[in-house]
Design a protein around this motif. Structure first.
Motif, short mmCIF file in Angstrom:
data_model
loop_
_atom_site.label_atom_id
_atom_site.label_comp_id
_atom_site.label_asym_id
_atom_site.label_seq_id
_atom_site.Cartn_x
_atom_site.Cartn_y
_atom_site.Cartn_z
N THR A 1 0.82 -1.21 0.00
CA THR A 1 0.00 0.00 0.00
C THR A 1 0.85 1.25 0.00
OG1 THR A 1 -0.16 -0.11 2.42
CG2 THR A 1 -1.92 -1.14 1.14
N SER A 2 2.15 1.09 0.16
CA SER A 2 3.08 2.22 0.17
C SER A 2 4.47 1.69 -0.13
CB SER A 2 3.06 2.92 1.53
OG SER A 2 4.16 3.79 1.68
N VAL A 3 5.32 2.54 -0.68
CA VAL A 3 6.71 2.15 -0.91
C VAL A 3 7.38 1.78 0.41
CG1 VAL A 3 8.96 2.94 -1.78
CG2 VAL A 3 6.87 3.56 -3.00
N ASP A 4 6.95 2.42 1.50
CA ASP A 4 7.52 2.13 2.82
C ASP A 4 7.26 0.71 3.28
OD1 ASP A 4 8.72 4.61 3.28
OD2 ASP A 4 6.85 5.48 3.99
N ASP A 5 6.28 0.03 2.67
CA ASP A 5 6.03 -1.37 3.02
C ASP A 5 7.23 -2.25 2.70
OD1 ASP A 5 2.46 -1.66 2.23
OD2 ASP A 5 3.54 -0.73 3.87
N LEU A 6 8.10 -1.78 1.80
CA LEU A 6 9.31 -2.55 1.47
C LEU A 6 10.19 -2.77 2.69
CD1 LEU A 6 10.30 -0.99 -1.97
CD2 LEU A 6 9.59 -3.35 -1.57
N LEU A 7 10.06 -1.88 3.68
CA LEU A 7 10.86 -2.03 4.91
C LEU A 7 10.52 -3.31 5.66
CD1 LEU A 7 10.72 1.67 6.16
CD2 LEU A 7 12.72 0.47 5.24
N SER A 8 9.35 -3.87 5.35
CA SER A 8 8.95 -5.13 6.01
C SER A 8 9.56 -6.35 5.34
CB SER A 8 7.42 -5.26 5.98
OG SER A 8 6.81 -4.18 6.65
N VAL A 9 10.17 -6.15 4.17
CA VAL A 9 10.80 -7.26 3.45
C VAL A 9 12.18 -7.50 4.04
CG1 VAL A 9 11.62 -8.08 1.21
CG2 VAL A 9 9.54 -6.70 1.36
N PRO A 10 12.50 -8.72 4.47
CA PRO A 10 13.82 -9.01 5.06
C PRO A 10 14.95 -8.61 4.11
CG PRO A 10 12.33 -10.87 5.36
CD PRO A 10 11.63 -9.92 4.44
N GLY A 11 15.91 -7.87 4.66
CA GLY A 11 17.07 -7.48 3.88
C GLY A 11 16.97 -6.11 3.24
N ILE A 12 15.80 -5.46 3.35
CA ILE A 12 15.62 -4.13 2.78
C ILE A 12 15.53 -3.11 3.91
CG2 ILE A 12 14.12 -2.63 1.40
CD1 ILE A 12 13.38 -4.97 -0.29
N GLY A 13 16.43 -2.12 3.84
CA GLY A 13 16.47 -1.09 4.87
C GLY A 13 16.12 0.28 4.31
N GLU A 14 16.27 1.28 5.18
CA GLU A 14 15.90 2.66 4.82
C GLU A 14 16.64 3.17 3.59
OE1 GLU A 14 13.08 3.95 7.93
OE2 GLU A 14 13.72 4.76 6.02
N LYS A 15 17.96 2.89 3.51
CA LYS A 15 18.75 3.43 2.40
C LYS A 15 18.27 2.86 1.07
CE LYS A 15 22.96 4.47 4.98
NZ LYS A 15 24.41 4.21 5.13
N ILE A 16 17.97 1.58 1.03
CA ILE A 16 17.49 0.97 -0.21
C ILE A 16 16.14 1.59 -0.59
CG2 ILE A 16 16.66 -1.16 -1.27
CD1 ILE A 16 18.76 -2.67 0.29
N VAL A 17 15.24 1.72 0.39
CA VAL A 17 13.93 2.27 0.11
C VAL A 17 14.04 3.71 -0.40
CG1 VAL A 17 11.72 2.96 1.14
CG2 VAL A 17 12.72 0.76 1.71
N ASP A 18 14.89 4.51 0.24
CA ASP A 18 15.07 5.90 -0.21
C ASP A 18 15.55 5.97 -1.65
OD1 ASP A 18 16.24 7.16 3.03
OD2 ASP A 18 14.21 6.89 2.21
N GLY A 19 16.38 5.01 -2.05
CA GLY A 19 16.86 4.99 -3.41
C GLY A 19 15.85 4.51 -4.43
N LEU A 20 14.74 3.91 -3.94
CA LEU A 20 13.72 3.35 -4.85
C LEU A 20 12.47 4.21 -4.96
CD1 LEU A 20 13.84 -0.41 -3.75
CD2 LEU A 20 14.88 0.61 -5.77
N ARG A 21 12.36 5.26 -4.14
CA ARG A 21 11.11 6.02 -4.07
C ARG A 21 10.64 6.57 -5.41
NH1 ARG A 21 9.33 6.43 0.97
NH2 ARG A 21 10.83 6.23 2.67
N ASP A 22 11.58 6.99 -6.26
CA ASP A 22 11.20 7.56 -7.56
C ASP A 22 11.12 6.52 -8.66
OD1 ASP A 22 13.25 10.47 -6.83
OD2 ASP A 22 11.14 10.10 -6.41
N LEU A 23 11.42 5.26 -8.30
CA LEU A 23 11.48 4.21 -9.32
C LEU A 23 10.36 3.19 -9.21
CD1 LEU A 23 15.32 3.55 -9.09
CD2 LEU A 23 14.14 5.03 -10.71
N VAL A 24 9.68 3.18 -8.07
CA VAL A 24 8.62 2.20 -7.85
C VAL A 24 7.37 2.90 -7.31
CG1 VAL A 24 10.24 0.31 -7.40
CG2 VAL A 24 9.37 1.68 -5.49
N ARG A 25 6.26 2.19 -7.40
CA ARG A 25 5.01 2.68 -6.85
C ARG A 25 4.24 1.51 -6.26
NH1 ARG A 25 0.54 1.47 -9.86
NH2 ARG A 25 -0.64 3.15 -8.89
N ALA A 26 3.31 1.82 -5.31
CA ALA A 26 2.49 0.77 -4.71
C ALA A 26 1.08 0.84 -5.29
CB ALA A 26 2.46 0.94 -3.20
#
Length: 201
Positions: A176-201
């Motif tokens: 429901t949000s790009v921030d949901d990726l933080l719940s995926v094992p192995g994905i942290g804040e830095k990875i999510v910040d780098g994906l915000r403009d490249l992905v959508r929920a």
């Protein structure tokens, strides 16, 4: 003369007695009010952080809750509140809500629209652009439609993380949000910040 003094003294005593009775009554009333307030503390079932929108408040976020909830509308919540708080503010799930499609643990963002789908509803249409291969919409990858191969093309997402994203989606429902990726094992804040403009929920 003595009778007049006695009557005057009696009047003073009568007025004094009335004043004492009034003061005693006030003290008893105040005491009862305090006792009632103390007795009811902690028993009210309220959600202090969530209410129908009023005036702007520091530390507040505004969330539009729509779809399969009891009372759709715009609600004011506190920073750090989660989807479960937003759904609760809207009266809870409606009977036909697809609860598995909603991540109740996700924090809400100011200005977002939270749509609770009904069971069997098709995913919402992309806001703009056509859907391409692998779930890409106008060059942006849709986390809810992309396969592992498309996710693997994202920076810092290799085959292993791509498979984890797909697995998480299958087990927990739609992102429901790009921030949901933080719940995926192995994905942290830095990875999510780098994906915000490249992905959508």
């Amino acid at each position: 003369m003595a009778d007049e003094r006695e009557r005057s003294a009696s009047r003073r005593l009568g007025v004094g007695a009335v004043v004492v009775l009034i003061l005693a009554g006030l003290a008893i009333t105040v005491g009862i009010g305090i006792a009632r307030g103390a007795g009811s503390a902690g028993t009210a079932i309220v959600t202090p952080s969530a209410s129908a929108v009023g005036g702007p408040t520091d530390g507040a976020v505004y969330v539009h809750v729509a779809g399969a909830v009891v009372t759709p509308g715009l609600y004011r919540l506190s920073v750090g509140d989660r989807v479960v708080d937003a759904v609760g503010a809207a009266g809870g799930f409606a009977g036909d809500a697809d609860r598995a499609a909603v991540n109740l643990a996700r924090t809400v963002d100011d200005g977002e629209q939270l749509v609770v789908p009904v069971v069997g509803a098709a995913p919402p249409e992309p806001p703009a652009g056509a859907t391409g291969a692998g779930g890409a919409v106008g060059g942006v990858i849709d986390l809810n439609a992309a396969d592992a191969a498309a996710l693997d093309t994202l920076p810092r997402i290799g085959p292993a993380l791509a498979e984890r994203i797909v697995t998480w989606r299958e087990e927990n429902g739609r992102f429901t949000s790009v921030d949901d990726l933080l719940s995926v094992p192995g994905i942290g804040e830095k990875i999510v910040d780098g994906l915000r403009d490249l992905v959508r929920a």
